[in-house]
Design an enzyme around this catalytic site. Sequence first.
Site, mmCIF file in Angstrom:
data_model
loop_
_atom_site.group_PDB
_atom_site.id
_atom_site.type_symbol
_atom_site.label_atom_id
_atom_site.label_comp_id
_atom_site.label_asym_id
_atom_site.label_seq_id
_atom_site.Cartn_x
_atom_site.Cartn_y
_atom_site.Cartn_z
ATOM 1 N N HIS A 90 1.119 -1.502 0.209
ATOM 2 C CA HIS A 90 -0.442 -0.146 0.315
ATOM 3 C C HIS A 90 1.047 0.827 -0.176
ATOM 4 O O HIS A 90 0.802 1.695 -0.591
ATOM 5 C CB HIS A 90 -0.917 0.147 1.173
ATOM 6 C CG HIS A 90 -1.670 -0.913 1.167
ATOM 7 N ND1 HIS A 90 -2.103 -1.939 2.604
ATOM 8 C CD2 HIS A 90 -2.760 -1.685 0.436
ATOM 9 C CE1 HIS A 90 -3.034 -2.237 2.223
ATOM 10 N NE2 HIS A 90 -3.620 -3.003 0.942
ATOM 11 N N LYS A 141 -17.369 -7.296 8.294
ATOM 12 C CA LYS A 141 -16.298 -7.700 8.234
ATOM 13 C C LYS A 141 -15.571 -7.389 9.575
ATOM 14 O O LYS A 141 -15.730 -6.691 10.238
ATOM 15 C CB LYS A 141 -15.135 -6.779 7.513
ATOM 16 C CG LYS A 141 -15.186 -7.689 5.524
ATOM 17 C CD LYS A 141 -14.002 -7.064 4.955
ATOM 18 C CE LYS A 141 -12.925 -7.277 3.818
ATOM 19 N NZ LYS A 141 -12.636 -6.543 3.397
ATOM 20 N N SER A 181 -1.884 -7.581 3.132
ATOM 21 C CA SER A 181 -2.671 -7.372 4.576
ATOM 22 C C SER A 181 -2.865 -8.711 4.841
ATOM 23 O O SER A 181 -2.836 -8.915 6.575
ATOM 24 C CB SER A 181 -3.882 -6.237 4.462
ATOM 25 O OG SER A 181 -3.632 -5.177 3.992
ATOM 26 N N ARG A 193 -2.021 -6.371 -8.259
ATOM 27 C CA ARG A 193 -0.630 -7.115 -8.092
ATOM 28 C C ARG A 193 -0.491 -8.559 -9.171
ATOM 29 O O ARG A 193 0.595 -8.762 -9.532
ATOM 30 C CB ARG A 193 -0.808 -8.005 -6.352
ATOM 31 C CG ARG A 193 -0.716 -7.497 -5.821
ATOM 32 C CD ARG A 193 -0.709 -7.507 -4.408
ATOM 33 N NE ARG A 193 -2.497 -7.617 -4.037
ATOM 34 C CZ ARG A 193 -2.955 -8.045 -2.866
ATOM 35 N NH1 ARG A 193 -2.283 -7.738 -2.028
ATOM 36 N NH2 ARG A 193 -4.263 -7.488 -3.014
HETATM 37 P P1 ADP Z 1 -9.794 -4.711 -0.056
HETATM 38 O O1 ADP Z 1 -10.098 -4.675 1.096
HETATM 39 O O2 ADP Z 1 -10.401 -3.835 -0.988
HETATM 40 O O3 ADP Z 1 -8.803 -5.304 -0.110
HETATM 41 P P2 ADP Z 1 -6.607 -3.845 1.050
HETATM 42 O O4 ADP Z 1 -6.555 -2.847 1.509
HETATM 43 O O5 ADP Z 1 -6.279 -4.998 0.741
HETATM 44 O O6 ADP Z 1 -8.610 -3.526 0.615
HETATM 45 O O7 ADP Z 1 -6.051 -3.332 -0.396
HETATM 46 C C1 ADP Z 1 -6.581 -2.249 -0.547
HETATM 47 C C2 ADP Z 1 -5.343 -1.370 -2.101
HETATM 48 O O8 ADP Z 1 -4.227 -1.587 -2.322
HETATM 49 C C3 ADP Z 1 -6.207 -2.809 -3.414
HETATM 50 O O9 ADP Z 1 -6.326 -2.266 -4.809
HETATM 51 C C4 ADP Z 1 -5.175 -3.608 -3.509
HETATM 52 O O10 ADP Z 1 -5.386 -3.814 -4.953
HETATM 53 C C5 ADP Z 1 -3.643 -2.459 -3.521
HETATM 54 N N1 ADP Z 1 -2.625 -3.412 -2.496
HETATM 55 C C6 ADP Z 1 -3.070 -4.219 -1.814
HETATM 56 N N2 ADP Z 1 -1.555 -5.152 -1.558
HETATM 57 C C7 ADP Z 1 -1.157 -4.923 -2.143
HETATM 58 C C8 ADP Z 1 0.508 -4.594 -3.100
HETATM 59 N N3 ADP Z 1 1.140 -6.078 -2.548
HETATM 60 N N4 ADP Z 1 0.780 -3.968 -3.386
HETATM 61 C C9 ADP Z 1 0.001 -3.458 -4.726
HETATM 62 N N5 ADP Z 1 -1.313 -3.043 -4.221
HETATM 63 C C10 ADP Z 1 -1.001 -3.778 -3.167
#
Ligand code: ADP
Length: 152
Positions: free
Chosen positions: A17, A41, A127, A90
Site C-alpha cells: 500500500h 467484516k 494484509s 498485484r
Molecule cells: P481491500 O479490502 O479493498 O482488498 P486492501 O487494503 O487489501 O483492501 O487493498 C487496498 C488496495 O491496495 C487494493 O487496490 C489492492 O490491490 C492494493 N494492494 C494491496 N496489497 C498491495 C501490494 N502488495 N502492492 C500493491 N497494491 C496492493
Amino acid sequence: MKRALFPGSFDPITNGHYDIIKRGIKLFDEVVVAIGINAEKKYMFPLDERKAFIKKSFENEPKVKVVTYEGLTIDFCDKIDAQFILRGLRNPADFEFEKAIAHTNRKLSKIETVFLLTAAKTSFISSSIVRDVIRNHGDYTQLVPDSVRIDK
Ligand code: ADP
C-alpha cells in the site's frame, strides 16, 4: 485539483500500500487514503488503529489525507470531490476482480479508476498474509511501514 481516493481495508497498511500511495502522490495533487467501514467484516485492528498507522506513515507528506467512509466508494468520491480512484494490481486475480468493480463504477459515475502495477519487491505482500505472520508471532516488520508496531 486532481484528487484520487485510495480505498481499502488497510488491516493493516503494508509496504505494498505504502508504495502505491508514494507513487500516487507523484500523479495527483492529493491522495485520500479511505478506510472503508464494513460492518460485516471482522478486522484484526480497530479502525482508529488502522487510521493511526497510515497517518503516522505519512505524517510528513501533506498531499496524503486519511479518512474513513461508509457506503459506495463512488458516492464518497463525489462527496469529497475526488475524480479518480487509485488501486494497486498485484496479479491476474487482482486484475479480474478490479476490472469488474471499475466497470461498474464507470457505469454508475464518471469517476476513472487508475491502476498502478505493484513494485516487484512488494508484489507478494497482502494484509491477510501480514495478519497471519502476526498471529503466529513471525517477524512482520519487514512487510509493513515502521508505523505499524504491535505490542500484543
Ligand atoms: P481491500 O479490502 O479493498 O482488498 P486492501 O487494503 O487489501 O483492501 O487493498 C487496498 C488496495 O491496495 C487494493 O487496490 C489492492 O490491490 C492494493 N494492494 C494491496 N496489497 C498491495 C501490494 N502488495 N502492492 C500493491 N497494491 C496492493
